[in-house]
Design a protein around this motif. Structure first.
Motif: not given
Length: 373
Positions: A286-312
């Protein structure tokens, strides 16, 4: 006369018209006018009061004026329903000067139509006592007509306020504490609506941000003020508790807020969705997200999930180290993301770009399906 004209007239008919057998509700009376032209052309119409005839002619003139300025029939009908007084206003003395004023400031016909349809009260407010003074005030703060138009397009409703008494005191509070004029004007241009609050509430937000250690010289100070101004104390406490449930300490939450105040402006659903993905799906602390709080501001559908897929995919292929360039991976623009994290691995995973785009499209389609009835 078309059914459309008769509908508009009925919405503004004087009470005397109801003596001819109409319901007292203008919306219930639509059925009488949509069936025939008996009200307009029948012998009974000759006995209608002269003011009704004048209203008829005035309404047609208003409709013609709006049509000439690019309003469609449906848009005029909608305006008449939402603000029926517009149809009875003097088209040449009251309405036309306002439309021409917006035109003189560089707004195109489609932009004027959009502005009026979003906030019809701009046509009912006084041009000389409200609209022009508001426009001039914003321009005095921002320094240019172009920036003023940007602010108005983002929140047309600001033209309906006395800005010297509503916005002025809040700008003065920021100046007194040392916020640069450039930061004030920058935020007024981007978020004009946020300045419209009581000076008492605004000052309390400024004091809380100061106590948290924000530097008034930096733009983040203003962002933090408006983040706090947008929520009550109880809402703030609820969001803090929401982050705490994910294992963050109060100090880590404050650190996240200092880095990116918008992390507290996100809805609880958005916060929980982002935290669930990063902590449970990607195995982040959890602290990693706190250190990069912009992550919470992004769209889950348009940014976080697609990029998370590529990351994995890249981590599973040992093409990047886990958590390497983590912030850049999600913070970068779409083009930079593709150039830095997809194109370099074309040989090893030639289909990666296509998979990423498919993931984006699948999520967008899923979102559209949920919106449809």
């Amino acid at each position: 006369m078309s059914n459309f004209f008769r509908t508009i007239l009925l919405l503004r008919s004087p009470s005397s018209l109801f003596s001819h057998g109409f319901s007292q509700s203008p919306f219930k009376s639509l059925r009488y006018l949509s069936t025939s032209s008996e009200i307009v052309s029948s012998p009974k119409s000759a006995s209608l009061p002269s003011n009704a005839v004048q209203l008829n002619n005035n309404s047609k003139a208003v409709i013609g004026l709006l049509a000439n300025h690019g309003f469609s029939e449906s848009q005029i009908s909608d305006l008449a329903k939402r603000y029926p007084q517009i149809i009875s206003m003097n088209p040449e003395k009251i309405l036309s000067p306002k439309l021409l004023f917006f035109q003189s400031k560089g707004l195109s016909s489609p932009e004027i139509v959009k502005l009026v349809c979003s906030v019809p009260c701009v046509l009912t407010g006084s041009l000389n006592k409200r609209i022009i003074p508001s426009f001039d005030y914003i321009q005095a703060v921002l320094g240019s007509e172009e920036k003023t138009l940007t602010a108005i397009k983002r929140f047309p409703g600001i033209l309906g306020w006395d800005l010297r008494t509503s916005v002025g005191p809040n700008i003065e509070i920021l100046k007194q504490i040392g916020v640069p004029d450039s930061n004030i004007s920058s935020y007024l241009q981007r978020q004009p609506k946020m300045f419209l609050t009581s000076s008492i509430r605004f000052k309390k937000a400024v004091e809380r941000v100061t106590e948290m250690g924000f530097n008034p010289q930096r733009l983040q100070f203003v962002v933090a003020v408006f983040a706090l101004r947008s929520m009550t104390k109880s809402t703030w406490d609820e969001k803090v508790e929401g982050y705490r449930k994910w294992g963050l300490s109060e100090e880590e939450i404050r650190l996240a807020f200092r880095k990116n105040p918008r992390c507290m402006s996100a809805s609880e659903d958005k916060i929980n969705g982002a935290m669930d993905f990063f902590v449970n799906k990607m195995g982040c602390e959890p602290f990693l997200v706190a250190r990069t709080p912009t992550l919470v501001s992004y769209s889950l559908k348009k940014r976080i999930l697609p990029r998370g897929y590529v990351y994995q995919v890249l981590v599973s292929k040992c093409l990047i180290k886990k958590y390497a360039h983590f912030a850049l991976f999600f913070n970068s623009s779409a083009n930079l993301f593709i150039d830095k994290f997809i194109n370099p691995h074309k040989e090893q995973i030639p289909e990666l770009l296509e998979l990423y785009k498919e993931k984006l499209m699948d999520l967008e389609d899923e979102q559209e399906q949920r919106k449809s009835p």
